[in-house]
Design a protein around this motif. Structure first.
Motif, PDB file in Angstrom:
ATOM      1  N   GLN A  50      14.102 -12.716   1.293  1.00  0.00           N
ATOM      2  CA  GLN A  50      13.306 -11.774   2.076  1.00  0.00           C
ATOM      3  C   GLN A  50      11.910 -11.694   1.466  1.00  0.00           C
ATOM      4  O   GLN A  50      11.727 -11.907   0.268  1.00  0.00           O
ATOM      5  CB  GLN A  50      13.937 -10.374   2.077  1.00  0.00           C
ATOM      6  CG  GLN A  50      15.287 -10.287   2.760  1.00  0.00           C
ATOM      7  CD  GLN A  50      15.194 -10.399   4.276  1.00  0.00           C
ATOM      8  OE1 GLN A  50      14.102 -10.348   4.845  1.00  0.00           O
ATOM      9  NE2 GLN A  50      16.336 -10.533   4.931  1.00  0.00           N
ATOM     10  N   THR A  51      10.929 -11.371   2.305  1.00  0.00           N
ATOM     11  CA  THR A  51       9.576 -11.133   1.816  1.00  0.00           C
ATOM     12  C   THR A  51       9.432  -9.644   1.527  1.00  0.00           C
ATOM     13  O   THR A  51       9.486  -8.821   2.438  1.00  0.00           O
ATOM     14  CB  THR A  51       8.530 -11.575   2.851  1.00  0.00           C
ATOM     15  OG1 THR A  51       8.685 -12.976   3.107  1.00  0.00           O
ATOM     16  CG2 THR A  51       7.129 -11.310   2.333  1.00  0.00           C
ATOM     17  N   ALA A  52       9.251  -9.300   0.256  1.00  0.00           N
ATOM     18  CA  ALA A  52       9.145  -7.901  -0.149  1.00  0.00           C
ATOM     19  C   ALA A  52       7.677  -7.526  -0.315  1.00  0.00           C
ATOM     20  O   ALA A  52       6.893  -8.276  -0.892  1.00  0.00           O
ATOM     21  CB  ALA A  52       9.897  -7.673  -1.455  1.00  0.00           C
ATOM     22  N   THR A  53       7.313  -6.377   0.222  1.00  0.00           N
ATOM     23  CA  THR A  53       5.978  -5.830   0.025  1.00  0.00           C
ATOM     24  C   THR A  53       5.999  -4.909  -1.182  1.00  0.00           C
ATOM     25  O   THR A  53       6.816  -3.987  -1.245  1.00  0.00           O
ATOM     26  CB  THR A  53       5.524  -5.056   1.275  1.00  0.00           C
ATOM     27  OG1 THR A  53       5.535  -5.933   2.408  1.00  0.00           O
ATOM     28  CG2 THR A  53       4.125  -4.509   1.082  1.00  0.00           C
ATOM     29  N   LEU A  54       5.120  -5.140  -2.170  1.00  0.00           N
ATOM     30  CA  LEU A  54       5.091  -4.352  -3.387  1.00  0.00           C
ATOM     31  C   LEU A  54       4.212  -3.125  -3.178  1.00  0.00           C
ATOM     32  O   LEU A  54       3.042  -3.252  -2.803  1.00  0.00           O
ATOM     33  CB  LEU A  54       4.567  -5.180  -4.569  1.00  0.00           C
ATOM     34  CG  LEU A  54       5.545  -6.153  -5.229  1.00  0.00           C
ATOM     35  CD1 LEU A  54       6.011  -7.233  -4.266  1.00  0.00           C
ATOM     36  CD2 LEU A  54       4.926  -6.801  -6.456  1.00  0.00           C
ATOM     37  N   ASP A  55       4.774  -1.945  -3.393  1.00  0.00           N
ATOM     38  CA  ASP A  55       4.049  -0.693  -3.170  1.00  0.00           C
ATOM     39  C   ASP A  55       4.043   0.123  -4.461  1.00  0.00           C
ATOM     40  O   ASP A  55       5.065   0.706  -4.851  1.00  0.00           O
ATOM     41  CB  ASP A  55       4.700   0.103  -2.037  1.00  0.00           C
ATOM     42  CG  ASP A  55       3.891   1.341  -1.668  1.00  0.00           C
ATOM     43  OD1 ASP A  55       2.792   1.526  -2.229  1.00  0.00           O
ATOM     44  OD2 ASP A  55       4.362   2.136  -0.826  1.00  0.00           O
ATOM     45  N   THR A  56       2.896   0.180  -5.140  1.00  0.00           N
ATOM     46  CA  THR A  56       2.800   0.942  -6.378  1.00  0.00           C
ATOM     47  C   THR A  56       2.876   2.440  -6.123  1.00  0.00           C
ATOM     48  O   THR A  56       3.138   3.216  -7.043  1.00  0.00           O
ATOM     49  CB  THR A  56       1.479   0.622  -7.095  1.00  0.00           C
ATOM     50  OG1 THR A  56       0.380   0.910  -6.200  1.00  0.00           O
ATOM     51  CG2 THR A  56       1.426  -0.844  -7.501  1.00  0.00           C
ATOM     52  N   HIS A  78      14.495  -1.897   5.844  1.00  0.00           N
ATOM     53  CA  HIS A  78      14.736  -1.694   7.271  1.00  0.00           C
ATOM     54  C   HIS A  78      16.203  -1.998   7.566  1.00  0.00           C
ATOM     55  O   HIS A  78      16.778  -2.925   6.967  1.00  0.00           O
ATOM     56  CB  HIS A  78      13.828  -2.608   8.089  1.00  0.00           C
ATOM     57  CG  HIS A  78      13.741  -2.224   9.534  1.00  0.00           C
ATOM     58  ND1 HIS A  78      14.727  -2.531  10.448  1.00  0.00           N
ATOM     59  CD2 HIS A  78      12.790  -1.548  10.226  1.00  0.00           C
ATOM     60  CE1 HIS A  78      14.381  -2.076  11.635  1.00  0.00           C
ATOM     61  NE2 HIS A  78      13.207  -1.473  11.533  1.00  0.00           N
ATOM     62  N   PRO A  79      16.868  -1.248   8.454  1.00  0.00           N
ATOM     63  CA  PRO A  79      18.296  -1.502   8.718  1.00  0.00           C
ATOM     64  C   PRO A  79      18.601  -2.925   9.137  1.00  0.00           C
ATOM     65  O   PRO A  79      19.640  -3.474   8.761  1.00  0.00           O
ATOM     66  CB  PRO A  79      18.617  -0.510   9.850  1.00  0.00           C
ATOM     67  CG  PRO A  79      17.584   0.557   9.742  1.00  0.00           C
ATOM     68  CD  PRO A  79      16.354  -0.104   9.216  1.00  0.00           C
ATOM     69  N   VAL A 115      15.265   3.017   6.140  1.00  0.00           N
ATOM     70  CA  VAL A 115      14.298   3.685   7.016  1.00  0.00           C
ATOM     71  C   VAL A 115      14.176   2.885   8.307  1.00  0.00           C
ATOM     72  O   VAL A 115      13.650   1.764   8.289  1.00  0.00           O
ATOM     73  CB  VAL A 115      12.927   3.812   6.321  1.00  0.00           C
ATOM     74  CG1 VAL A 115      11.942   4.543   7.228  1.00  0.00           C
ATOM     75  CG2 VAL A 115      13.069   4.529   4.990  1.00  0.00           C
ATOM     76  N   PRO A 116      14.633   3.407   9.451  1.00  0.00           N
ATOM     77  CA  PRO A 116      14.594   2.647  10.707  1.00  0.00           C
ATOM     78  C   PRO A 116      13.185   2.290  11.168  1.00  0.00           C
ATOM     79  O   PRO A 116      12.981   1.247  11.778  1.00  0.00           O
ATOM     80  CB  PRO A 116      15.291   3.579  11.710  1.00  0.00           C
ATOM     81  CG  PRO A 116      16.111   4.506  10.869  1.00  0.00           C
ATOM     82  CD  PRO A 116      15.344   4.693   9.601  1.00  0.00           C
ATOM     83  N   ASP A 117      12.181   3.161  10.885  1.00  0.00           N
ATOM     84  CA  ASP A 117      10.824   2.892  11.355  1.00  0.00           C
ATOM     85  C   ASP A 117       9.935   2.290  10.268  1.00  0.00           C
ATOM     86  O   ASP A 117       8.712   2.368  10.340  1.00  0.00           O
ATOM     87  CB  ASP A 117      10.182   4.172  11.894  1.00  0.00           C
ATOM     88  CG  ASP A 117      10.287   5.331  10.899  1.00  0.00           C
ATOM     89  OD1 ASP A 117      10.993   5.177   9.881  1.00  0.00           O
ATOM     90  OD2 ASP A 117       9.663   6.379  11.141  1.00  0.00           O
ATOM     91  N   LEU A 118      10.542   1.670   9.267  1.00  0.00           N
ATOM     92  CA  LEU A 118       9.767   1.020   8.223  1.00  0.00           C
ATOM     93  C   LEU A 118       9.021  -0.175   8.820  1.00  0.00           C
ATOM     94  O   LEU A 118       9.624  -1.005   9.499  1.00  0.00           O
ATOM     95  CB  LEU A 118      10.705   0.552   7.101  1.00  0.00           C
ATOM     96  CG  LEU A 118      10.049   0.120   5.786  1.00  0.00           C
ATOM     97  CD1 LEU A 118       9.401   1.303   5.094  1.00  0.00           C
ATOM     98  CD2 LEU A 118      11.074  -0.524   4.866  1.00  0.00           C
ATOM     99  N   PRO A 119       7.703  -0.308   8.602  1.00  0.00           N
ATOM    100  CA  PRO A 119       6.943  -1.390   9.244  1.00  0.00           C
ATOM    101  C   PRO A 119       7.159  -2.759   8.622  1.00  0.00           C
ATOM    102  O   PRO A 119       6.645  -3.748   9.132  1.00  0.00           O
ATOM    103  CB  PRO A 119       5.485  -0.932   9.066  1.00  0.00           C
ATOM    104  CG  PRO A 119       5.507  -0.068   7.855  1.00  0.00           C
ATOM    105  CD  PRO A 119       6.841   0.622   7.852  1.00  0.00           C
ATOM    106  N   VAL A 120       7.867  -2.853   7.508  1.00  0.00           N
ATOM    107  CA  VAL A 120       8.144  -4.141   6.856  1.00  0.00           C
ATOM    108  C   VAL A 120       9.649  -4.245   6.607  1.00  0.00           C
ATOM    109  O   VAL A 120      10.348  -3.235   6.551  1.00  0.00           O
ATOM    110  CB  VAL A 120       7.375  -4.271   5.522  1.00  0.00           C
ATOM    111  CG1 VAL A 120       5.892  -4.354   5.766  1.00  0.00           C
ATOM    112  CG2 VAL A 120       7.712  -3.121   4.588  1.00  0.00           C
ATOM    113  N   PRO A 121      10.180  -5.480   6.440  1.00  0.00           N
ATOM    114  CA  PRO A 121      11.624  -5.615   6.189  1.00  0.00           C
ATOM    115  C   PRO A 121      12.071  -4.978   4.884  1.00  0.00           C
ATOM    116  O   PRO A 121      13.138  -4.374   4.809  1.00  0.00           O
ATOM    117  CB  PRO A 121      11.831  -7.138   6.166  1.00  0.00           C
ATOM    118  CG  PRO A 121      10.656  -7.710   6.871  1.00  0.00           C
ATOM    119  CD  PRO A 121       9.520  -6.797   6.594  1.00  0.00           C
ATOM    120  N   LEU A 122      11.242  -5.104   3.825  1.00  0.00           N
ATOM    121  CA  LEU A 122      11.629  -4.616   2.502  1.00  0.00           C
ATOM    122  C   LEU A 122      10.386  -4.138   1.773  1.00  0.00           C
ATOM    123  O   LEU A 122       9.417  -4.876   1.621  1.00  0.00           O
ATOM    124  CB  LEU A 122      12.316  -5.735   1.696  1.00  0.00           C
ATOM    125  CG  LEU A 122      12.639  -5.441   0.238  1.00  0.00           C
ATOM    126  CD1 LEU A 122      13.607  -4.267   0.116  1.00  0.00           C
ATOM    127  CD2 LEU A 122      13.235  -6.676  -0.446  1.00  0.00           C
TER     128      LEU A 122
END
Length: 411
Positions: free
Chosen positions: A291-297, A305-306, A352-359
């Motif tokens: 999966q492509t994970a977005t890193l959020d500090t 995302h479900p 989170v169902p409305d998460l804008p990224v997969p992970l």
């Protein structure tokens, strides 16, 4: 003896030799034919494998495919030290990449190869334990199919690596004890991935000491004043010199009290707005799937995302998360395994169902800082390389003299 008698005797000897030679040739032909027939009935293991096996396809269940291979190999009497080499030509996709990722002599060990393949296909021991504990009966599915699925997960979890009866019992005890721990204590303990009861007890003691020390340091600090974020009235602008939102490291005050017994996790602003395109990303393995994970500090907890999760059973526990705007919400909690270059850890994440990224990878994943540092280093090298290339490709400006301009005007 006359010359005629000698010649006649030599002719008889030559005739006998020719007869013997013909007999030997016929006998050799019969022997070669018998050997070819024996080879067809008793081929070498490598040749026999191509008669019994087919290439792995996307529709095949990898666990069932490997089990079928083991049954055929046992029946045909193939040497176990050759199993990995015999299986390799029939692997495709992720299973084939698992074989080539192993170094010698591990790629010649069938048990090591099978473990690596199952792990890459999301059927590692840890993943099987999670799926086993989250399994629920489905009235719409045949009972035999569900029983077989649960049995397979149980075997992968409890019998992987040929453990002893004591080790099997310890696995059950560890899983039960881990699930009974409070959420924060369970998160800290799972980072050590205890594989025995003794290491589990040691991990819990260290986690309790860490929490006690953390609570003591917080009690010694003066209370911090936290104000609600400033929201401009419609038609007005925010005064200059002040940030639009609090720092990601601050924990904003929830707009309403929560009934959860634990404090809410800070979740940055991913639950309210889209992730900027320049946000750092990195490829990770989520339950064995890339999966492509977005890193959020700015997020203290990892969110998914479900649709990213392979199994979507309803979670019985909830996690409170608070974004930087001060809004608190409760989302389902799931325990997953996330692996990347720094290592592999099992953590609790928010769904989170409305998460804008997969992970969305948060700071609770132990390898977060190392992964972020690695990303910044790659970005810096890429910018330096692009700058050097632009400087190299830049064309020198042509200088125009007064005489040139005069020549142009006269023409």
């Amino acid at each position: 003896m006359s010359l005629e008698e000698v010649l006649l005797h030599l002719a008889e000897i030559s005739s006998k030799q020719n007869s013997i030679s013909e007999q030997l040739t016929a006998r050799q032909d019969r022997l070669e034919q018998q050997l070819r027939q024996a080879a067809r009935h008793h081929p070498t293991p490598e040749v026999s494998a191509h008669h019994h096996l087919t290439k792995l396809s996307d529709l095949d269940d990898i666990d069932a495919y490997l089990h079928t291979f083991e049954v055929i190999a046992e029946r045909e009497g193939w040497p176990k030290e050759n199993w990995a080499r015999m299986l390799a030509p029939f692997l495709t996709g992720e299973a084939q990449r698992a074989y080539f990722s192993l170094e010698t002599p591990k790629n010649e060990d069938y048990k090591a190869l099978k473990k690596e393949i199952l792990a890459r296909m999301g059927l590692s021991t840890i993943s099987a334990a999670q799926q086993f504990s989250q399994w629920s009966y489905d009235e719409k599915q045949p009972v035999r199919t569900q029983a077989a699925q649960l049995s397979r997960l149980g075997r992968l979890w409890l019998l992987g690596g040929d453990p002893s009866a004591v080790q099997v019992a310890e696995k059950v005890i560890i899983e039960k004890m881990m699930r009974a721990l409070p959420r924060r204590l369970r998160t800290l303990t799972s980072m050590r991935n205890p594989e025995s009861l003794a290491t589990l007890v040691e991990a819990i003691e260290l986690a309790e000491a860490h929490i006690a020390r953390d609570n003591g340091e917080r009690a010694a600090l003066p209370p911090r004043r936290v104000s609600a974020p400033w929201r401009p009235v419609e038609g007005t602008t925010r005064p200059g010199g002040r940030p639009a939102v609090p720092s990601p490291m601050d924990e904003p005050m929830p707009t309403e009290p929560t009934t959860h017994s634990t404090p809410a996790w800070t979740a940055g602003c991913a639950v309210h707005r889209n992730i900027p395109p320049e946000a750092p990303t990195h490829k990770v393995q989520l339950e064995g799937k890339t999966q492509t994970a977005t890193l959020d500090t700015g997020s203290a907890i990892t969110l998914v995302h479900p649709k990213t999760l392979k199994y979507r059973q309803e979670s019985k526990s909830l996690i409170p998360i608070t974004c930087v705007h001060g809004d608190t919400r409760h989302v389902p909690a799931r325990r997953v395994t996330i692996a990347a270059k720094p290592g592999s850890w099992r953590i609790e994440v928010g769904v989170v169902p409305d998460l804008p990224v997969p992970l969305l990878l948060g700071r609770d994943w132990p390898g977060f800082d190392e992964l972020l540092t690695h990303h910044h280093a790659l970005s810096a090298r890429s910018k330096k390389k692009n700058k050097s290339r632009a400087h190299r490709d830049r064309k020198p400006a042509l200088m125009t003299t007064e005489s040139d301009r005069g020549a142009e005007s006269s023409s």
